[in-house]
Each structure stands twice: as C-alpha cells, then as structure tokens.
Design a protein around this motif. Structure first.
Motif, PDB file in Angstrom:
ATOM      1  N   ALA A  20       0.839  -1.200   0.000  1.00 34.29           N
ATOM      2  CA  ALA A  20       0.000   0.000   0.000  1.00 34.29           C
ATOM      3  C   ALA A  20       0.870   1.244   0.000  1.00 34.29           C
ATOM      4  CB  ALA A  20      -0.911   0.010   1.215  1.00 34.29           C
ATOM      5  N   ILE A  21       0.294   2.309  -0.546  1.00 38.72           N
ATOM      6  CA  ILE A  21       0.941   3.620  -0.470  1.00 38.72           C
ATOM      7  C   ILE A  21      -0.121   4.636  -0.048  1.00 38.72           C
ATOM      8  CG2 ILE A  21       2.696   3.114  -2.203  1.00 38.72           C
ATOM      9  CD1 ILE A  21       1.072   4.886  -4.151  1.00 38.72           C
ATOM     10  N   VAL A  22       0.348   5.698   0.576  1.00 38.57           N
ATOM     11  CA  VAL A  22      -0.526   6.815   0.910  1.00 38.57           C
ATOM     12  C   VAL A  22      -0.107   7.967   0.020  1.00 38.57           C
ATOM     13  CG1 VAL A  22      -1.270   8.407   2.705  1.00 38.57           C
ATOM     14  CG2 VAL A  22      -0.791   6.017   3.283  1.00 38.57           C
ATOM     15  N   LYS A  23      -1.067   8.432  -0.787  1.00 36.92           N
ATOM     16  CA  LYS A  23      -0.775   9.492  -1.745  1.00 36.92           C
ATOM     17  C   LYS A  23      -1.883  10.535  -1.657  1.00 36.92           C
ATOM     18  CE  LYS A  23      -0.076  10.175  -6.677  1.00 36.92           C
ATOM     19  NZ  LYS A  23      -0.087   9.533  -8.000  1.00 36.92           N
ATOM     20  N   ASP A  24      -1.522  11.767  -1.373  1.00 36.66           N
ATOM     21  CA  ASP A  24      -2.479  12.873  -1.268  1.00 36.66           C
ATOM     22  C   ASP A  24      -3.606  12.563  -0.290  1.00 36.66           C
ATOM     23  OD1 ASP A  24      -1.021  14.297  -3.194  1.00 36.66           O
ATOM     24  OD2 ASP A  24      -2.146  13.365  -4.842  1.00 36.66           O
ATOM     25  N   GLY A  25      -3.263  11.931   0.827  1.00 36.04           N
ATOM     26  CA  GLY A  25      -4.248  11.634   1.865  1.00 36.04           C
ATOM     27  C   GLY A  25      -5.164  10.458   1.548  1.00 36.04           C
ATOM     28  N   GLU A  26      -4.855   9.710   0.494  1.00 35.98           N
ATOM     29  CA  GLU A  26      -5.670   8.550   0.094  1.00 35.98           C
ATOM     30  C   GLU A  26      -4.826   7.285   0.216  1.00 35.98           C
ATOM     31  OE1 GLU A  26      -8.882   8.812  -0.785  1.00 35.98           O
ATOM     32  OE2 GLU A  26      -8.856  10.991  -0.661  1.00 35.98           O
ATOM     33  N   VAL A  27      -5.467   6.192   0.649  1.00 32.32           N
ATOM     34  CA  VAL A  27      -4.780   4.909   0.780  1.00 32.32           C
ATOM     35  C   VAL A  27      -5.037   4.093  -0.480  1.00 32.32           C
ATOM     36  CG1 VAL A  27      -4.539   2.798   2.125  1.00 32.32           C
ATOM     37  CG2 VAL A  27      -5.081   4.950   3.283  1.00 32.32           C
ATOM     38  N   TRP A  28      -3.957   3.724  -1.162  1.00 34.36           N
ATOM     39  CA  TRP A  28      -4.006   2.924  -2.385  1.00 34.36           C
ATOM     40  C   TRP A  28      -3.381   1.567  -2.082  1.00 34.36           C
ATOM     41  CZ3 TRP A  28      -5.933   4.777  -7.108  1.00 34.36           C
ATOM     42  CH2 TRP A  28      -6.310   6.126  -7.095  1.00 34.36           C
ATOM     43  N   VAL A  29      -4.086   0.506  -2.471  1.00 33.06           N
ATOM     44  CA  VAL A  29      -3.669  -0.857  -2.133  1.00 33.06           C
ATOM     45  C   VAL A  29      -3.492  -1.674  -3.405  1.00 33.06           C
ATOM     46  CG1 VAL A  29      -4.381  -2.985  -0.962  1.00 33.06           C
ATOM     47  CG2 VAL A  29      -4.883  -0.766   0.077  1.00 33.06           C
ATOM     48  N   LYS A  30      -2.439  -2.495  -3.427  1.00 39.40           N
ATOM     49  CA  LYS A  30      -2.299  -3.485  -4.501  1.00 39.40           C
ATOM     50  C   LYS A  30      -3.000  -4.745  -3.993  1.00 39.40           C
ATOM     51  CE  LYS A  30       0.603  -5.955  -7.601  1.00 39.40           C
ATOM     52  NZ  LYS A  30       1.902  -6.403  -8.006  1.00 39.40           N
ATOM     53  N   PHE A  31      -4.271  -4.878  -4.378  1.00 38.60           N
ATOM     54  CA  PHE A  31      -5.070  -5.984  -3.861  1.00 38.60           C
ATOM     55  C   PHE A  31      -4.801  -7.257  -4.640  1.00 38.60           C
ATOM     56  CE2 PHE A  31      -8.777  -8.708  -3.571  1.00 38.60           C
ATOM     57  CZ  PHE A  31      -8.910  -8.781  -2.205  1.00 38.60           C
ATOM     58  N   GLN A  32      -4.615  -8.350  -3.905  1.00 35.72           N
ATOM     59  CA  GLN A  32      -4.495  -9.663  -4.516  1.00 35.72           C
ATOM     60  C   GLN A  32      -4.820 -10.727  -3.478  1.00 35.72           C
ATOM     61  OE1 GLN A  32       0.182  -9.046  -4.755  1.00 35.72           O
ATOM     62  NE2 GLN A  32      -0.392 -10.993  -5.621  1.00 35.72           N
ATOM     63  N   ASN A  33      -5.200 -11.882  -3.982  1.00 35.05           N
ATOM     64  CA  ASN A  33      -5.476 -13.030  -3.123  1.00 35.05           C
ATOM     65  C   ASN A  33      -4.336 -14.025  -3.253  1.00 35.05           C
ATOM     66  OD1 ASN A  33      -8.102 -12.442  -1.927  1.00 35.05           O
ATOM     67  ND2 ASN A  33      -8.863 -12.544  -4.023  1.00 35.05           N
ATOM     68  N   PHE A  34      -4.219 -14.890  -2.252  1.00 36.30           N
ATOM     69  CA  PHE A  34      -3.151 -15.870  -2.227  1.00 36.30           C
ATOM     70  C   PHE A  34      -3.736 -17.259  -2.011  1.00 36.30           C
ATOM     71  CE2 PHE A  34      -1.502 -11.794  -0.969  1.00 36.30           C
ATOM     72  CZ  PHE A  34      -0.358 -11.681  -1.728  1.00 36.30           C
ATOM     73  N   ARG A  35      -2.961 -18.274  -2.381  1.00 36.08           N
ATOM     74  CA  ARG A  35      -3.414 -19.661  -2.260  1.00 36.08           C
ATOM     75  C   ARG A  35      -3.713 -19.986  -0.802  1.00 36.08           C
ATOM     76  NH1 ARG A  35       0.262 -23.730  -5.144  1.00 36.08           N
ATOM     77  NH2 ARG A  35      -0.803 -22.810  -6.920  1.00 36.08           N
ATOM     78  N   LYS A  36      -4.841 -20.623  -0.588  1.00 31.25           N
ATOM     79  CA  LYS A  36      -5.270 -21.005   0.762  1.00 31.25           C
ATOM     80  C   LYS A  36      -4.626 -22.346   1.142  1.00 31.25           C
ATOM     81  CE  LYS A  36      -7.942 -17.512   0.465  1.00 31.25           C
ATOM     82  NZ  LYS A  36      -7.069 -16.545  -0.106  1.00 31.25           N
ATOM     83  N   GLY A  37      -4.403 -22.522   2.431  1.00 30.72           N
ATOM     84  CA  GLY A  37      -3.898 -23.794   2.958  1.00 30.72           C
ATOM     85  C   GLY A  37      -2.412 -24.032   2.763  1.00 30.72           C
ATOM     86  N   SER A  38      -1.701 -23.092   2.210  1.00 26.64           N
ATOM     87  CA  SER A  38      -0.276 -23.248   1.952  1.00 26.64           C
ATOM     88  C   SER A  38       0.516 -22.376   2.920  1.00 26.64           C
ATOM     89  CB  SER A  38       0.024 -22.817   0.503  1.00 26.64           C
ATOM     90  OG  SER A  38       1.413 -22.751   0.304  1.00 26.64           O
ATOM     91  N   PRO A  39       1.645 -22.894   3.421  1.00 28.76           N
ATOM     92  CA  PRO A  39       2.468 -22.059   4.298  1.00 28.76           C
ATOM     93  C   PRO A  39       3.164 -20.918   3.538  1.00 28.76           C
ATOM     94  CG  PRO A  39       3.499 -24.197   3.977  1.00 28.76           C
ATOM     95  CD  PRO A  39       2.164 -24.246   3.297  1.00 28.76           C
ATOM     96  N   ASP A  40       3.222 -21.057   2.201  1.00 32.87           N
ATOM     97  CA  ASP A  40       3.850 -20.023   1.373  1.00 32.87           C
ATOM     98  C   ASP A  40       2.796 -19.069   0.831  1.00 32.87           C
ATOM     99  OD1 ASP A  40       6.412 -21.210   1.681  1.00 32.87           O
ATOM    100  OD2 ASP A  40       5.886 -22.669   0.122  1.00 32.87           O
ATOM    101  N   LYS A  41       3.158 -17.839   0.676  1.00 34.98           N
ATOM    102  CA  LYS A  41       2.275 -16.797   0.152  1.00 34.98           C
ATOM    103  C   LYS A  41       2.378 -16.806  -1.369  1.00 34.98           C
ATOM    104  CE  LYS A  41       1.554 -11.896   1.019  1.00 34.98           C
ATOM    105  NZ  LYS A  41       2.022 -10.736   1.766  1.00 34.98           N
ATOM    106  N   ILE A  42       1.507 -17.603  -2.022  1.00 35.29           N
ATOM    107  CA  ILE A  42       1.546 -17.782  -3.472  1.00 35.29           C
ATOM    108  C   ILE A  42       0.362 -17.048  -4.088  1.00 35.29           C
ATOM    109  CG2 ILE A  42       1.502 -19.470  -5.345  1.00 35.29           C
ATOM    110  CD1 ILE A  42       2.549 -21.525  -3.243  1.00 35.29           C
ATOM    111  N   PRO A  43       0.611 -16.027  -4.916  1.00 40.16           N
ATOM    112  CA  PRO A  43      -0.507 -15.288  -5.543  1.00 40.16           C
ATOM    113  C   PRO A  43      -1.338 -16.195  -6.453  1.00 40.16           C
ATOM    114  CG  PRO A  43       1.569 -14.106  -5.824  1.00 40.16           C
ATOM    115  CD  PRO A  43       1.907 -15.453  -5.296  1.00 40.16           C
ATOM    116  N   VAL A  44      -2.641 -15.947  -6.447  1.00 38.52           N
ATOM    117  CA  VAL A  44      -3.544 -16.661  -7.376  1.00 38.52           C
ATOM    118  C   VAL A  44      -4.169 -15.701  -8.347  1.00 38.52           C
ATOM    119  CG1 VAL A  44      -4.045 -18.603  -5.895  1.00 38.52           C
ATOM    120  CG2 VAL A  44      -5.478 -16.571  -5.737  1.00 38.52           C
TER     121      VAL A  44
END
Length: 178
Positions: A154-178
């Motif tokens: 996330a970044i805060v720009k001009d008083g607004e919060v911008w997020v790079k939204f993504q989901n990750f694989r469930k049930g895995s110990p590793d953070k793997i984007p889906v």
C-alpha cells in the motif's frame, strides 16, 4: 453522332471508377477494423489490476485500531469493462502519520472471512478458530492456519490509501498469488 456516343461512355467510366475506389476502400477498411476488434484483448495487459483506492487516511482512527473496507476495482474481461466491482475487503490500520498496514480479510487457512475483535485486540476466524495478532501474525500456536494473515502492498498518496489488492493460495504455508 460520334460525340453523343462518347458522352455516355465517359459518364459510365467515372461511375465505374468511383465504384471501384469505394469498393476497394470498403474491402480493405472493413477487414482491418475487424482484426483490430478481434485482437483487442491481446493488446491489453494481462494484469489490469494495479493500485486501487480504498479509503482516505482521515477515515482511519488515530488509535491504530483497524477498520475493514471493501475493495472496489475495475474488471476487464475480453471486451467487457465493469467499474466498481467488489473484489474483496481489507483491514487498514494506521501505523504512523503517513503509513498504514493492510491485511487481506480472508483467512489463509480455508478462505473464511476474518473478523476483528476489539476486546482482544486481534483477528479471529470463526470457521476453524484461527486467531491472529494485530499485525496479522498467528496468535495461537494451535491455530490451523498455515501462515499469518496476508499483508498487502500500500501507499498513501495525497491523503488517500491505495492498495495493490491480490489473493493468495489457501492452505499453503507459502504466500503464493492466485
């Protein structure tokens, strides 16, 4: 009499020449336009989701208590563009004057929605009793979740919060984007 015979031939020549030119243009322009339409989705980037505006920094409490916000994004699927589509939700927590922590509100165990418990200052998944600390780390070693809550960029720009939204694989110990 020979002059009158040539006049209709000249008129027919101009008509026929105009028809050939117009027909030629149509036969070239129409297929080219069709090809642009057919191949338009291939010209676009495959990952159309970048940073998404989620909330204003002023909407977050100064105490650092997290707040849940929906994430609305523009989805592009082939030729369709749909704006303000709910794609998930996040918890935003103010960690400094101009900084925030962003956690995906989905449990990494099986994808249930995680709630915030203000009395225990942590997160709780009602499906399998996973509990998480305020920073998203696993709070109980007996938790079935294989990892802590997924933190997002996330970044805060001009008083607004911008997020790079993504989901990750469930049930895995590793953070793997889906």
């Amino acid at each position: 009499m020979s002059d009158t015979n040539h006049a209709p031939d000249r008129r027919n020549f101009v008509t026929k020449a105009a028809a050939v030119v117009v027909g030629g243009l149509i036969s070239v322009v129409a297929p080219v336009a069709g090809l642009f339409t057919v191949f338009d989705p291939l010209r676009r980037k495959s990952d159309t989701r970048g940073l998404v505006r989620v909330a204003s920094l002023a909407s977050l409490p100064e105490s650092g208590e997290p707040r849940k916000f929906p994430v609305l994004d523009t989805l592009i699927d082939a030729w369709n563009k749909t704006e303000n589509v709910p794609v998930g939700s996040v918890y935003l927590q103010k960690t400094g004057d101009n900084t925030v922590r962003v956690l995906n509100s989905v449990c990494p165990h099986l994808g249930c929605s995680v709630g915030y418990n203000a009395s225990s200052h942590g997160y709780f998944c009602p499906c399998h009793r996973s509990s998480f600390a305020l920073d998203g780390a696993i709070a109980d070693p007996k938790s079935p979740s294989p990892r802590g809550m997924d933190e997002l960029e996330a970044i805060v720009k001009d008083g607004e919060v911008w997020v790079k939204f993504q989901n990750f694989r469930k049930g895995s110990p590793d953070k793997i984007p889906v």
